[in-house]
Design an enzyme around this catalytic site. Structure first.
Site, short mmCIF file in Angstrom:
data_model
loop_
_atom_site.label_atom_id
_atom_site.label_comp_id
_atom_site.label_asym_id
_atom_site.label_seq_id
_atom_site.Cartn_x
_atom_site.Cartn_y
_atom_site.Cartn_z
N LYS A 53 0.84 -1.21 0.00
CA LYS A 53 0.00 0.00 0.00
C LYS A 53 0.87 1.26 0.00
O LYS A 53 0.59 2.22 -0.71
CB LYS A 53 -0.94 -0.02 1.22
CG LYS A 53 -2.04 -1.08 1.10
CD LYS A 53 -2.81 -1.26 2.40
CE LYS A 53 -3.80 -2.42 2.27
NZ LYS A 53 -4.53 -2.74 3.51
N GLN A 97 -4.24 -1.50 9.83
CA GLN A 97 -4.21 -2.81 9.19
C GLN A 97 -4.83 -3.86 10.12
O GLN A 97 -4.45 -3.97 11.28
CB GLN A 97 -2.76 -3.19 8.82
CG GLN A 97 -2.65 -4.48 8.03
CD GLN A 97 -3.33 -4.42 6.65
OE1 GLN A 97 -3.38 -3.38 6.02
NE2 GLN A 97 -3.85 -5.55 6.20
N ASP A 120 -10.81 3.20 4.60
CA ASP A 120 -11.17 1.78 4.47
C ASP A 120 -12.69 1.61 4.37
O ASP A 120 -13.18 0.56 3.95
CB ASP A 120 -10.69 0.99 5.69
CG ASP A 120 -9.40 0.22 5.42
OD1 ASP A 120 -9.22 -0.23 4.28
OD2 ASP A 120 -8.60 0.08 6.36
N1 GUN Z 1 -6.99 -6.66 6.30
C1 GUN Z 1 -7.42 -7.36 5.23
N2 GUN Z 1 -8.00 -6.54 4.32
C2 GUN Z 1 -7.91 -5.30 4.85
C3 GUN Z 1 -8.33 -4.02 4.35
O1 GUN Z 1 -8.91 -3.86 3.28
N3 GUN Z 1 -8.05 -2.97 5.18
C4 GUN Z 1 -7.44 -3.13 6.38
N4 GUN Z 1 -7.23 -2.04 7.12
N5 GUN Z 1 -7.04 -4.30 6.85
C5 GUN Z 1 -7.28 -5.37 6.07
#
Ligand code: GUN
Length: 296
Positions: A53, A97, A120
């Protein structure tokens, strides 16, 4: 194999051009879009997602800042990290995350993010707005899946879509977005899960199957009809001694048997993953006031 490969890498690359242009326009007006990332612990998969990311941010002209806390970080320290990012004027989007080492505090941590920085789309305010069809940050994986389906040219209106997996991050929001009365919806959606009685009876009549159960082998070729679109959201690490890393990634669908019958299938890796990251970038630029052209 008869299926065409639905490459998230390629679709993402096109979308990222528009996102980078919007980020650059934002920057020219004096606001560099900024993402704050909170990573707790050292789970290798989470570390790898966060790095991907951050690299994607750099490539698109988005500033990113990471706060890395130890796995045993106190709840108050995690909340303080989020609150610091809430107050930071250089940060327009915040991502914590998941999963957190202590999953019992996830709800509280997510709810601490200011809704206008919740890129998110996990905050209850954004989930509620999404359900109601109001402007909201859309959750990244479901939004990416919608773009992939659109790329196939298969009409969604009236299509039978079967989703396997009812997670709050993927299955549930995807069911809502696909059934919504809008240009990326109007489908007839069936949301299957571990208590579904006859999964194959559902998947065999689907025009589009989305496998998002988090389990390899959830979908096999005998479970789909000829010409179906298969979207594989799964990212599973399988031990593989022949790889330097010691593992390889597989999806939830058995690629070879599904590819024999499907019209389109997403690969793993290189399918949904790059789209999730792309829709995150999109949300960060939007949070910074940027306008992404041709994103819908
Ligand atoms: N863990 C798995 N997918 C995601 C996501 O799209 N965002 C976040 N913050 N954590 C994740």
């Amino acid at each position: 194999m008869s299926a065409k490969i639905l490459s998230g890498k390629e679709v993402a690359a096109t979308l990222r051009e528009g996102i980078a242009a919007a980020a650059s326009a934002c920057t020219a007006k004096g606001t560099v879009p900024g993402l704050g990332v909170v990573l707790v612990g050292d789970d290798p998969a989470s570390r790898s997602y966060v790095s991907a990311k951050e690299k994607a941010c750099t490539d698109c002209g988005i500033y990113s800042q990471e706060i890395h806390l130890p796995a045993d970080a106190a709840r108050d320290d995690i909340l303080a990290a989020v609150e610091g990012l809430n107050e930071n004027r250089d940060i327009h989007g915040i991502l914590v995350q998941l999963p957190l080492p202590d999953s019992s505090i996830e709800r509280e941590v997510i709810t601490t993010i200011r809704p206008e920085k919740d890129v998110d789309g996990f905050h209850p305010v954004n989930v509620g707005r999404m359900v109601l069809g109001l402007p909201a940050f859309l959750p990244c994986t479901p939004h990416g899946v919608l773009h992939l389906i659109r790329h196939t040219g298969v009409p969604l209106a009236g299509a039978e879509v079967v989703i396997i997996g009812r997670s709050q991050i993927v299955g549930q929001p995807l069911a809502i977005l696909l059934s919504r009365k809008w240009e990326m919806g109007n489908a007839t959606v069936t949301l299957c899960h571990t208590r579904t009685r006859d999964l194959t009876a559902h998947t065999r009549r689907a025009d589009i199957v989305v496998a998002a159960a988090g389990r390899p082998g959830t979908l096999t070729g005998d479970m789909i009809r000829d010409g179906a679109v298969v979207i594989d959201v799964g990212v599973n690490r399988i031990p593989d001694a022949s790889r330097k890393s010691g593992f390889r990634l597989v999806g939830d669908a058995d690629f070879d048997s599904c590819a024999e019958k499907a019209a389109w299938i997403t690969p793993v890796p290189g399918g949904v993953g790059p789209m999730t990251i792309t829709m995150l970038l999109h949300n960060v630029v939007q949070a910074a006031g940027g306008v992404v052209v041709s994103d819908r």
